[in-house]
Design an enzyme around this catalytic site. Sequence first.
Site, mmCIF file in Angstrom:
data_model
loop_
_atom_site.group_PDB
_atom_site.id
_atom_site.type_symbol
_atom_site.label_atom_id
_atom_site.label_comp_id
_atom_site.label_asym_id
_atom_site.label_seq_id
_atom_site.Cartn_x
_atom_site.Cartn_y
_atom_site.Cartn_z
ATOM 1 N N ASP A 1 0.591 -1.245 0.028
ATOM 2 C CA ASP A 1 -0.027 -0.028 -0.128
ATOM 3 C C ASP A 1 0.690 1.178 -0.080
ATOM 4 O O ASP A 1 0.386 2.342 -0.500
ATOM 5 C CB ASP A 1 -0.929 -0.024 1.243
ATOM 6 C CG ASP A 1 0.005 0.121 2.459
ATOM 7 O OD1 ASP A 1 0.848 -0.766 2.791
ATOM 8 O OD2 ASP A 1 -0.543 1.008 3.359
ATOM 9 N N ASP B 1 5.643 0.335 3.536
ATOM 10 C CA ASP B 1 5.722 -0.894 4.155
ATOM 11 C C ASP B 1 5.326 -2.045 3.252
ATOM 12 O O ASP B 1 5.256 -2.012 2.292
ATOM 13 C CB ASP B 1 4.811 -1.031 5.525
ATOM 14 C CG ASP B 1 3.373 -0.810 5.124
ATOM 15 O OD1 ASP B 1 3.241 -0.338 4.022
ATOM 16 O OD2 ASP B 1 2.538 -1.026 6.079
ATOM 17 N N TYR C 1 -6.228 0.476 8.390
ATOM 18 C CA TYR C 1 -7.244 0.589 7.544
ATOM 19 C C TYR C 1 -8.672 -0.084 7.908
ATOM 20 O O TYR C 1 -9.074 -0.814 7.574
ATOM 21 C CB TYR C 1 -7.105 -0.134 6.231
ATOM 22 C CG TYR C 1 -5.750 0.417 5.718
ATOM 23 C CD1 TYR C 1 -5.746 1.744 4.938
ATOM 24 C CD2 TYR C 1 -4.371 -0.012 5.596
ATOM 25 C CE1 TYR C 1 -4.824 2.389 4.254
ATOM 26 C CE2 TYR C 1 -3.363 0.551 5.130
ATOM 27 C CZ TYR C 1 -3.486 1.770 4.395
ATOM 28 O OH TYR C 1 -2.604 2.531 3.906
ATOM 29 N N GLU D 1 5.674 9.847 3.386
ATOM 30 C CA GLU D 1 5.182 8.313 2.984
ATOM 31 C C GLU D 1 4.430 8.306 1.732
ATOM 32 O O GLU D 1 3.735 9.216 1.665
ATOM 33 C CB GLU D 1 4.609 7.560 3.889
ATOM 34 C CG GLU D 1 4.524 6.047 3.454
ATOM 35 C CD GLU D 1 4.034 5.120 4.656
ATOM 36 O OE1 GLU D 1 3.461 5.659 5.732
ATOM 37 O OE2 GLU D 1 4.114 3.833 4.590
#
Length: 488
Positions: free
Chosen positions: A73, A76, A224, A466
Amino acid sequence: MMMKVAAFLGMMMSSAVMAAQYDYGDALSKSILFFEGQRSGKLPSSQRMTWRKDSALQDGADMGVDLVGGYYDAGDNVKYNFPMAYSTTMLAWSVLEYRKGMGSDLQAAMDAIRWSTDYLLKATAKPNLVFVQVGQAQADHNCWERPEDMDTPRTAFAVTDKSPGSEVSAEIAAALAAASMVFKKSDTPYSTLLLQRASQVFEFADKFRGSYNDSLGQWVCPWYCDYSGYQDELLWAAAWLLKATGQPLYWNYVKGNIINFRPQIERAISEFGWDSKHAGINVLISKFVLKNINNFIPYIPYADKFVCNVLPESPLRSVSYTPGGLLYKSSICNIQSTTSISFLILTYARYLKKSKRIVDCGNGVTLTPTRLMQFAKTQVNYILGSNPANMSYMVGYGERFPQRIHHRGSSLPSVDQHPQRIECKEGTPYFQTGNPNPNLLIGAVVGGPDMNDKFYDDRVDAAHSEPTTYVNAPLVGLLAHFNKHPRM
Ligand SMILES: *[C@@H]1O[C@H](CO)[C@@H](O)[C@H](O)[C@H]1NC(C)=O
Ligand SMILES: *[C@@H]1O[C@H](CO)[C@@H](O)[C@H](O)[C@H]1NC(C)=O
């Protein structure tokens, strides 16, 4: 005479929209290339981002299934199917709406979609069972490891009829339905398979209602979690199935449930992102109903309200902007809101333009399609460089861009440079160093600046540094539009 020319040029320069000449085609190519850097599984020989190698080739093995493939995603190495499916839906919408602006990048965009749908087909291969995640967030986040070296548990998590997950299942159904239209002409059997699976998964999501929070909360939260309920995803999936099939069944579902789910829908009418599909439902449906005034309600008033809640000059504005003009909703990965919302505004503008409508926000403020398109362009230009930090927030685009993105693969030496395994904690120095990342994750757009337009380019500061798939997916459509209409 000279004075006059200088003054005229000054005026030109002061208008960021007019002055900024960006290579949208270059940004588009890069925004799609980024997805190759997020690939999990066995990489094909056509892989262009070659510092990435095969990874996670045993995914699903613990459950006796094949779950190899799909996307990581963000920075990571977990595969979260809820945001992965949303990113896929938005990539597919980008192609469906803006393919004419994609030129030679169309094939790469379709490949990026297929990389996900091949995986989503595996995740939904068995009836009444949908895999929703591979990998454990806690264990994964505890290591700074290349995906190629991963040794953390690759546990596969699923929802079932007994422990349902309507939000994640319905989003997967939406992605499969949207993608089925992308492949309709070029690969009809694949398209048919995607559509069949979409309707099957939607039926499962609707028949066994519930949030995956309840059974898998300890694994999916807080990353999530489904914060905004599953009703929006059910409507969203039905709307995509309606678009893909034209079947009255889905129109009746949307029509009936936009009323049944009214409290959940009206609570977040202007939200749009991996968790909230609310505004997206109305913009998507608006394309059909703008042709028929009898079906306007409630979709057009809802979509109008969304636009009026966003545009800076609207008396109903409820979102914030940085002093430099960036739509600002969150201190964590803000640019995801900027790209998702700008995509909807631009898309709605195109539908409004076709039906010669404008949006009335009250107090004498009306918004034309041209104004809405200009708004979207301002946001895109901010990301590409029209901002107080004078930088592009896309890696590899422009003169100055983020050098220390929060991304394991990008920040550790590549397998080519350093073939020996780098274990979990051995990666820590690469996380902490102030040096630039060795591998360019070309096209990655980071979370972006803070509320004062400041960006610290700090790898440790994941909230701003990120990249994620759901920042880029809607941006692909925006860039394709401005590639075709650079002077709009
Ligand atoms: C899921 O869990 C989060 C965090 O506990 C909570 O805020 C949210 O309301 C839950 N969502 C649903 C649909 O139950
Ligand atoms: C950005 O560029 C402008 C115009 O060249 C300049 O005035 C400003 O100081 C620059 N800002 C930064 C943060 O470099």
